[in-house]
Design a protein around this motif. Structure first.
Motif, mmCIF file in Angstrom:
data_model
loop_
_atom_site.group_PDB
_atom_site.id
_atom_site.type_symbol
_atom_site.label_atom_id
_atom_site.label_comp_id
_atom_site.label_asym_id
_atom_site.label_seq_id
_atom_site.Cartn_x
_atom_site.Cartn_y
_atom_site.Cartn_z
ATOM 1 N N ILE A 1 0.838 -1.194 0.000
ATOM 2 C CA ILE A 1 0.000 0.000 0.000
ATOM 3 C C ILE A 1 0.873 1.243 0.000
ATOM 4 C CG2 ILE A 1 -1.759 1.270 1.316
ATOM 5 C CD1 ILE A 1 -2.642 -1.507 2.396
ATOM 6 N N ALA A 2 1.972 1.202 0.724
ATOM 7 C CA ALA A 2 2.950 2.294 0.785
ATOM 8 C C ALA A 2 4.175 1.750 1.510
ATOM 9 C CB ALA A 2 2.377 3.511 1.507
ATOM 10 N N THR A 3 5.181 2.598 1.676
ATOM 11 C CA THR A 3 6.393 2.204 2.399
ATOM 12 C C THR A 3 6.687 3.223 3.488
ATOM 13 O OG1 THR A 3 7.317 1.130 0.437
ATOM 14 C CG2 THR A 3 8.859 1.703 2.196
ATOM 15 N N LEU A 4 7.009 2.713 4.660
ATOM 16 C CA LEU A 4 7.410 3.551 5.795
ATOM 17 C C LEU A 4 8.916 3.446 5.947
ATOM 18 C CD1 LEU A 4 6.749 5.216 8.403
ATOM 19 C CD2 LEU A 4 6.492 3.012 9.581
ATOM 20 N N VAL A 5 9.615 4.602 6.023
ATOM 21 C CA VAL A 5 11.075 4.577 6.173
ATOM 22 C C VAL A 5 11.474 5.240 7.487
ATOM 23 C CG1 VAL A 5 11.538 4.521 3.702
ATOM 24 C CG2 VAL A 5 11.339 6.720 4.852
ATOM 25 N N GLN A 6 12.460 4.662 8.111
ATOM 26 C CA GLN A 6 13.003 5.219 9.357
ATOM 27 C C GLN A 6 14.092 6.232 9.016
ATOM 28 O OE1 GLN A 6 15.861 3.026 12.009
ATOM 29 N NE2 GLN A 6 14.064 2.893 13.328
ATOM 30 N N LEU A 7 14.012 7.418 9.628
ATOM 31 C CA LEU A 7 14.961 8.488 9.318
ATOM 32 C C LEU A 7 15.887 8.837 10.481
ATOM 33 C CD1 LEU A 7 12.645 10.918 7.307
ATOM 34 C CD2 LEU A 7 14.140 9.109 6.456
ATOM 35 N N ASP A 8 15.628 8.295 11.656
ATOM 36 C CA ASP A 8 16.497 8.562 12.797
ATOM 37 C C ASP A 8 16.661 7.303 13.648
ATOM 38 O OD1 ASP A 8 18.067 9.894 14.660
ATOM 39 O OD2 ASP A 8 16.338 10.526 15.849
ATOM 40 N N PRO A 9 17.870 6.694 13.602
ATOM 41 C CA PRO A 9 19.050 7.145 12.859
ATOM 42 C C PRO A 9 18.857 6.953 11.360
ATOM 43 C CG PRO A 9 19.430 4.967 13.735
ATOM 44 C CD PRO A 9 18.109 5.427 14.301
ATOM 45 N N ILE A 10 19.803 7.493 10.589
ATOM 46 C CA ILE A 10 19.741 7.347 9.140
ATOM 47 C C ILE A 10 21.080 6.820 8.646
ATOM 48 C CG2 ILE A 10 20.585 9.649 8.437
ATOM 49 C CD1 ILE A 10 18.025 9.598 6.526
ATOM 50 N N HIS A 11 21.069 6.235 7.473
ATOM 51 C CA HIS A 11 22.274 5.618 6.926
ATOM 52 C C HIS A 11 22.817 6.393 5.725
ATOM 53 C CE1 HIS A 11 21.202 1.414 8.716
ATOM 54 N NE2 HIS A 11 21.558 2.296 9.623
ATOM 55 N N VAL A 12 24.102 6.231 5.494
ATOM 56 C CA VAL A 12 24.761 6.788 4.311
ATOM 57 C C VAL A 12 25.506 5.646 3.632
ATOM 58 C CG1 VAL A 12 26.440 8.441 3.424
ATOM 59 C CG2 VAL A 12 25.003 9.052 5.392
ATOM 60 N N ARG A 13 25.235 5.460 2.347
ATOM 61 C CA ARG A 13 25.926 4.406 1.593
ATOM 62 C C ARG A 13 27.250 4.961 1.104
ATOM 63 N NH1 ARG A 13 24.066 -0.208 -0.169
ATOM 64 N NH2 ARG A 13 21.910 0.439 0.213
ATOM 65 N N VAL A 14 28.323 4.259 1.442
ATOM 66 C CA VAL A 14 29.666 4.765 1.162
ATOM 67 C C VAL A 14 30.476 3.755 0.362
ATOM 68 C CG1 VAL A 14 29.669 6.188 3.233
ATOM 69 C CG2 VAL A 14 30.537 3.861 3.346
ATOM 70 N N SER A 15 31.518 4.232 -0.300
ATOM 71 C CA SER A 15 32.337 3.377 -1.150
ATOM 72 C C SER A 15 33.796 3.498 -0.751
ATOM 73 C CB SER A 15 32.167 3.790 -2.615
ATOM 74 O OG SER A 15 33.124 3.156 -3.416
ATOM 75 N N GLY A 16 34.489 2.369 -0.747
ATOM 76 C CA GLY A 16 35.888 2.434 -0.346
ATOM 77 C C GLY A 16 36.742 1.308 -0.899
ATOM 78 N N SER A 17 38.025 1.427 -0.705
ATOM 79 C CA SER A 17 39.013 0.527 -1.292
ATOM 80 C C SER A 17 39.305 -0.676 -0.402
ATOM 81 C CB SER A 17 40.313 1.299 -1.536
ATOM 82 O OG SER A 17 41.381 0.419 -1.780
ATOM 83 N N TYR A 18 39.416 -1.826 -1.056
ATOM 84 C CA TYR A 18 39.781 -3.030 -0.330
ATOM 85 C C TYR A 18 41.223 -2.948 0.178
ATOM 86 C CZ TYR A 18 40.910 -7.852 0.756
ATOM 87 O OH TYR A 18 41.318 -8.986 1.407
ATOM 88 N N ASN A 19 42.067 -2.225 -0.536
ATOM 89 C CA ASN A 19 43.464 -2.115 -0.112
ATOM 90 C C ASN A 19 43.581 -1.494 1.279
ATOM 91 O OD1 ASN A 19 44.422 -3.264 -2.449
ATOM 92 N ND2 ASN A 19 44.752 -1.303 -3.495
ATOM 93 N N ARG A 20 42.763 -0.482 1.526
ATOM 94 C CA ARG A 20 42.795 0.172 2.832
ATOM 95 C C ARG A 20 42.312 -0.781 3.921
ATOM 96 N NH1 ARG A 20 45.107 3.026 6.576
ATOM 97 N NH2 ARG A 20 43.789 4.575 7.626
ATOM 98 N N LEU A 21 41.281 -1.554 3.603
ATOM 99 C CA LEU A 21 40.784 -2.545 4.560
ATOM 100 C C LEU A 21 41.838 -3.613 4.817
ATOM 101 C CD1 LEU A 21 38.405 -3.677 6.206
ATOM 102 C CD2 LEU A 21 37.662 -4.878 4.142
ATOM 103 N N LEU A 22 42.485 -4.079 3.751
ATOM 104 C CA LEU A 22 43.516 -5.103 3.881
ATOM 105 C C LEU A 22 44.677 -4.593 4.727
ATOM 106 C CD1 LEU A 22 44.526 -7.903 3.070
ATOM 107 C CD2 LEU A 22 45.504 -6.879 1.009
ATOM 108 N N GLU A 23 45.014 -3.308 4.564
ATOM 109 C CA GLU A 23 46.095 -2.714 5.353
ATOM 110 C C GLU A 23 45.795 -2.815 6.844
ATOM 111 O OE1 GLU A 23 47.792 1.775 6.238
ATOM 112 O OE2 GLU A 23 46.984 1.318 4.248
ATOM 113 N N ARG A 24 44.563 -2.563 7.215
ATOM 114 C CA ARG A 24 44.197 -2.621 8.630
ATOM 115 C C ARG A 24 44.155 -4.061 9.133
ATOM 116 N NH1 ARG A 24 40.481 2.482 10.229
ATOM 117 N NH2 ARG A 24 41.604 3.988 8.948
ATOM 118 N N PHE A 25 43.688 -4.969 8.283
ATOM 119 C CA PHE A 25 43.714 -6.377 8.680
ATOM 120 C C PHE A 25 45.153 -6.849 8.920
ATOM 121 C CE2 PHE A 25 39.465 -7.506 6.443
ATOM 122 C CZ PHE A 25 38.765 -7.098 7.574
#
Length: 289
Positions: free
Chosen positions: A193-217
């Motif tokens: 019938i419709a969609t209800l969305v939660q706004l608090d908290p809210i999310h941000v979709r982000v993009s990043g490099s696997y190399n940086r993640l691998l460095e931390r691992f």
């Protein structure tokens, strides 16, 4: 070492990143709550992201029925527990009465067979054969099953009556209703019938490099430690700084084989509902001291 990240070619949505040291480096607007930013240390990475709902819930009918009234408008903010949709209840009430009558019949039949079974059990073995006794035992089990089935159907009918009102499961904003008052909803068509969305908290979709993640691992950090080591800030579309700090919730499920980029989810408080789904924001990460 600074890492510059090029936008992935496989998505039409600009995104920011998860492991944030993962974000492409860019100038950071310095106007934000300076004391808290200074406490975080230097920016480790910056980029852009897209605001998305923290949670989305389809408002839909449990069973096919006619809508009596829709209690919200497009874009309306609702609170948890607010009534969203009311369906017609006439036929559901009739279903309950029919189920009650069927249960009465089944219980009456069961009582009759139980009496007959008890009576024949007390008869002399010359008056009733083992075959006859076994037949009535089978009839008794069938009657018990029938009575239980009718009890279940009555309970189901009562539950279906209760769900003819839909209430908001959380605070949020409602999309455009796809039906009007008095419309018939067919659940076989699987249309919300419709969609209800939660706004608090809210999310941000982000993009990043696997190399940086691998460095931390490689430094011995676990996934949870990587996520917990990052604090995030946002820059709004007008260039002003968002007054709340955020955190990373997830790193990427997978990474692009050519660019080495993946996407994850950051979370920010949004008490004033400033952030709305679809907004493009600047995002910067800080490594916790």
């Amino acid at each position: 070492m600074n890492i510059t990240i090029k936008p992935t070619q496989k998505t039409s949505i600009p995104t920011v990143a998860l492991t944030i040291g993962l974000l492409c480096l860019a100038p950071f607007s310095a106007a934000m709550a300076q004391s808290s930013v200074d406490d975080l240390g230097p920016v480790s990475a910056s980029g852009t992201g897209i605001v998305v709902p923290a949670l989305a819930w389809d408002i839909s009918a449990e069973v096919s029925n006619q809508i009596k009234k829709i209690h919200f408008r497009e874009g309306q903010f609702v609170k948890e527990g607010d009534l969203l949709v009311t369906f017609d209840t006439l036929f559901k009430k009739l279903d309950i009465r029919l189920a009650e009558l069927n249960l009465i019949r089944a219980q009456g039949n069961l009582a009759k067979i139980e009496e007959d079974f008890e009576r024949k059990q007390n008869l002399d073995s010359n008056a009733v054969s083992d075959v006859q006794l076994r037949e009535i035992e089978v009839d008794l089990e069938i009657a018990k099953a029938d009575a239980e089935e009718k009890e279940i159907l009555l309970e189901k009918a009562k539950i279906l009556l209760q769900v003819q009102e839909i209430f908001a499961p959380f605070d949020g904003q409602v999309s455009t209703p796809l039906y009007r008052d008095n419309a018939n909803v067919n659940t076989l068509e699987d249309t919300e019938i419709a969609t209800l969305v939660q706004l608090d908290p809210i999310h941000v979709r982000v993009s990043g490099s696997y190399n940086r993640l691998l460095e931390r691992f490689s430094q011995g950090m676990s996934e949870a430690e990587v996520l917990g080591s990052i604090t995030l800030t946002l820059e709004l579309p007008d260039g002003s700084d968002y007054p709340h700090l955020g955190k990373m919730l997830t790193t990427s499920f997978g990474y692009d084989s050519e660019t080495g980029l993946g996407t994850g989810i950051a979370e920010f408080p949004n008490p004033d509902l400033v952030l709305r789904p679809g907004i493009k924001v600047g995002i910067s990460s800080y490594d916790k001291k």
